[in-house]
Design an enzyme around this catalytic site. Structure first.
Site, PDB file in Angstrom:
ATOM      1  N   PHE A 177     -43.724 -35.687   6.249  1.00 25.19           N
ATOM      2  CA  PHE A 177     -43.371 -34.976   4.984  1.00 25.19           C
ATOM      3  C   PHE A 177     -42.572 -33.705   5.464  1.00 25.19           C
ATOM      4  O   PHE A 177     -42.986 -32.961   6.464  1.00 25.19           O
ATOM      5  CB  PHE A 177     -44.416 -34.630   4.135  1.00 25.19           C
ATOM      6  CG  PHE A 177     -43.990 -34.102   2.807  1.00 25.19           C
ATOM      7  CD1 PHE A 177     -43.349 -35.237   2.010  1.00 25.19           C
ATOM      8  CD2 PHE A 177     -43.929 -32.865   2.394  1.00 25.19           C
ATOM      9  CE1 PHE A 177     -43.085 -34.565   0.530  1.00 25.19           C
ATOM     10  CE2 PHE A 177     -43.653 -32.354   1.231  1.00 25.19           C
ATOM     11  CZ  PHE A 177     -43.093 -33.442   0.365  1.00 25.19           C
ATOM     12  N   ASP A 198     -52.344 -34.848   8.047  1.00 24.00           N
ATOM     13  CA  ASP A 198     -51.836 -34.558   6.570  1.00 24.00           C
ATOM     14  C   ASP A 198     -52.478 -35.469   5.701  1.00 24.00           C
ATOM     15  O   ASP A 198     -52.003 -36.741   5.822  1.00 24.00           O
ATOM     16  CB  ASP A 198     -50.366 -34.319   6.274  1.00 24.00           C
ATOM     17  CG  ASP A 198     -50.040 -33.818   5.078  1.00 24.00           C
ATOM     18  OD1 ASP A 198     -50.886 -33.964   4.015  1.00 24.00           O
ATOM     19  OD2 ASP A 198     -48.990 -33.100   4.918  1.00 24.00           O
ATOM     20  N   TYR A 233     -53.575 -31.857  -5.957  1.00 22.84           N
ATOM     21  CA  TYR A 233     -53.056 -32.265  -7.234  1.00 22.84           C
ATOM     22  C   TYR A 233     -52.476 -33.970  -7.224  1.00 22.84           C
ATOM     23  O   TYR A 233     -51.977 -34.311  -8.393  1.00 22.84           O
ATOM     24  CB  TYR A 233     -51.637 -31.568  -7.655  1.00 22.84           C
ATOM     25  CG  TYR A 233     -50.744 -31.197  -6.610  1.00 22.84           C
ATOM     26  CD1 TYR A 233     -49.739 -32.009  -6.498  1.00 22.84           C
ATOM     27  CD2 TYR A 233     -50.655 -30.137  -5.846  1.00 22.84           C
ATOM     28  CE1 TYR A 233     -48.781 -31.971  -5.745  1.00 22.84           C
ATOM     29  CE2 TYR A 233     -49.625 -29.918  -5.083  1.00 22.84           C
ATOM     30  CZ  TYR A 233     -48.728 -30.960  -4.781  1.00 22.84           C
ATOM     31  OH  TYR A 233     -47.553 -30.471  -3.862  1.00 22.84           O
ATOM     32  N   LYS A 234     -52.702 -34.688  -6.239  1.00 27.94           N
ATOM     33  CA  LYS A 234     -52.285 -35.994  -6.358  1.00 27.94           C
ATOM     34  C   LYS A 234     -53.464 -36.915  -6.691  1.00 27.94           C
ATOM     35  O   LYS A 234     -53.850 -36.724  -7.732  1.00 27.94           O
ATOM     36  CB  LYS A 234     -51.776 -36.387  -4.882  1.00 27.94           C
ATOM     37  CG  LYS A 234     -50.451 -35.635  -4.434  1.00 27.94           C
ATOM     38  CD  LYS A 234     -49.971 -36.232  -3.112  1.00 27.94           C
ATOM     39  CE  LYS A 234     -48.951 -35.031  -2.582  1.00 27.94           C
ATOM     40  NZ  LYS A 234     -47.696 -34.984  -3.495  1.00 27.94           N
ATOM     41  N   ARG A 270     -40.663 -45.493  -6.024  1.00 31.30           N
ATOM     42  CA  ARG A 270     -42.235 -45.498  -5.676  1.00 31.30           C
ATOM     43  C   ARG A 270     -43.258 -45.759  -6.579  1.00 31.30           C
ATOM     44  O   ARG A 270     -42.916 -44.923  -7.824  1.00 31.30           O
ATOM     45  CB  ARG A 270     -42.073 -44.102  -4.928  1.00 31.30           C
ATOM     46  CG  ARG A 270     -43.466 -43.909  -4.099  1.00 31.30           C
ATOM     47  CD  ARG A 270     -43.441 -42.592  -3.448  1.00 31.30           C
ATOM     48  NE  ARG A 270     -43.505 -41.597  -4.273  1.00 31.30           N
ATOM     49  CZ  ARG A 270     -43.882 -40.229  -4.129  1.00 31.30           C
ATOM     50  NH1 ARG A 270     -44.438 -40.057  -2.676  1.00 31.30           N
ATOM     51  NH2 ARG A 270     -44.203 -39.148  -4.800  1.00 31.30           N
TER      52      ARG A 270
END
Length: 413
Positions: free
Chosen positions: A127, A198, A223-224, A372
């Site tokens: 990322f 990560d 928050y995912k 996605r």
């Protein structure tokens, strides 16, 4: 291969041991939500919890809430709730700051713990913010540290005695490709390389085994899949044997051994608490705690099994219903090699996704051409996948994506 119909998907839902967890979430009518890998759905408990905190704990009790309601304990309390989701001990996980800041802190700590080496190894699919943090830290240190990127499949071969730390995202944010954490940790150890993982796209969607595989450091997102709300605090993991040996660079007052002595000289706290920096964001942490509580009584092995089944179902249904419309599978076809998402490449991927969203199927787009779709097993149904692919077929067959409004790029894709 037999054709799958909607009745078969409904039968799978009836047999789903995780089906009762769906009522723990607010899910809008007419929406199929396939973007929990970017922002989790709202837990039903969150609005009432935040209202109570704001009106009673803050409104009535004011500053006494730090002690009366345990606000000061939130970083450790929430860390203890995350620990079983990532295969760690309660005192190895801390909720604080953002993912980016935690990457900066832990990468600096890893470099300080391996001072004779200067190379940070990562892969080209990592990322971007993690890579930016590494670039910025290397420039700040000014001691010839550098970041080297290799293709994901080249990480194992590149691990060698000149590498200080290998920094990887376990599940690729674009395609869902999954690194073999156990194998990489083992090889890294054999070459004296520290590991920083990560977990933004794996924590809460699949079992993670930080301690069993011997990880040194890790960060993750709130928050995912953890459903903590927009911009929820992140978390960090520091293996016990590094907690009092590795030094993090941000000397904040909540990381001080005696913060309310207000000493002008810094002395770090013992253990993982030294990785705190500033005042905990109490309201955001309360929301995150509601997200974490949605995992009460949940078996992560069942979560992983359902995640794989949802992904396999989507791949089969797209093959069955959408062949010939320009879609190309970008994710590993084998479930064991991917996380909890499936991505497809399409020459007009952004416009296709906007057309899907307009019809109530919410996924997202990642440049340059990826649609996605994320699978959150606690609230997603198998029939949702069947319905989503049916909408996808309509959008492609009728070329709805050609409408001009679907080509206008928004700030967030």
């Amino acid at each position: 291969m037999p054709t799958i119909d909607r009745a078969a998907c409904e039968a799978m839902d009836r047999d789903d041991p995780l089906a009762p967890a769906r009522v723990r979430f607010h899910l809008p009518d007419g929406v199929i939500y396939l973007d929990g890998n970017s922002l989790g759905a709202l837990p039903r408990a969150t609005p009432e919890r935040l209202a109570r905190l704001v009106t009673r704990e803050w409104g009535d009790d004011l500053i006494t809430g730090w002690n009366k309601h345990g606000w000061v304990e939130l970083p450790r309390r929430l860390g203890a709730k995350i620990a079983p989701l990532v295969g760690a001990q309660a005192d190895e996980v801390l909720v604080c700051d953002s993912t980016s800041l935690n990457v900066f802190k832990l990468l600096s700590a890893a470099l300080s713990a391996n001072p004779q080496r200067r190379l940070i190894l990562s892969d080209s699919g990592n990322f971007p913010t993690d890579l930016y943090m590494a670039q910025g830290l290397a420039a700040l240190l000014g001691r010839d540290h550098r970041l080297e990127l290799v293709p994901p499949e080249g990480v194992m071969e590149r691990l060698a005695e000149d590498v200080a730390v290998v920094m990887l995202t376990e599940v690729d944010y674009r395609t869902g490709r999954r690194h073999d954490m156990a194998a990489i940790n083992e090889r890294a150890r054999s070459h004296g390389v520290l590991t920083l993982w990560d977990l933004a796209h794996s924590a809460g969607a699949m079992p993670v085994e930080l301690d069993r595989t011997g990880a040194d450091f890790a960060v993750g997102c709130g928050y995912k899949y953890l459903n903590g709300g927009p911009g929820a605090p992140a978390f960090l993991f520091v293996a016990r044997h590094w907690q009092d040996r590795a030094q993090q660079p941000l000397f904040g007052w909540f990381g001080h051994a005696r913060p309310f002595d207000f000493d002008t000289s810094y002395a770090p706290r013992d253990g993982i608490d030294r990785f705190q920096v500033g005042t905990p964001p109490v309201i955001s942490m309360a929301a995150l705690e509601c997200g974490l509580d949605t995992f009460a009584g949940i078996d992560l092995q069942q979560v992983r099994a359902k995640s794989l089944a949802l992904g396999d179902l989507m791949i089969r249904l797209v093959e069955q219903q959408c062949a010939g419309f320009g879609l190309s599978l970008a994710s590993p076809p084998a479930g064991a090699a991917r996380g909890s998402q499936v991505s497809y490449a399409h020459g007009h991927g952004y416009a296709v996704m906007q057309a899907l969203i307009a019809r109530g199927v919410i996924g997202d787009f990642r440049a340059p051409d990826l649609l996605r779709f994320g699978f959150t097993p606690l609230y997603l149904r198998f029939a949702d996948i069947w319905d989503a692919v049916a909408v996808l077929r309509t959008v492609l067959m009728q070329e709805e994506w050609r409408r001009p409004e679907f080509h206008q790029r928004a700030a967030v894709t």
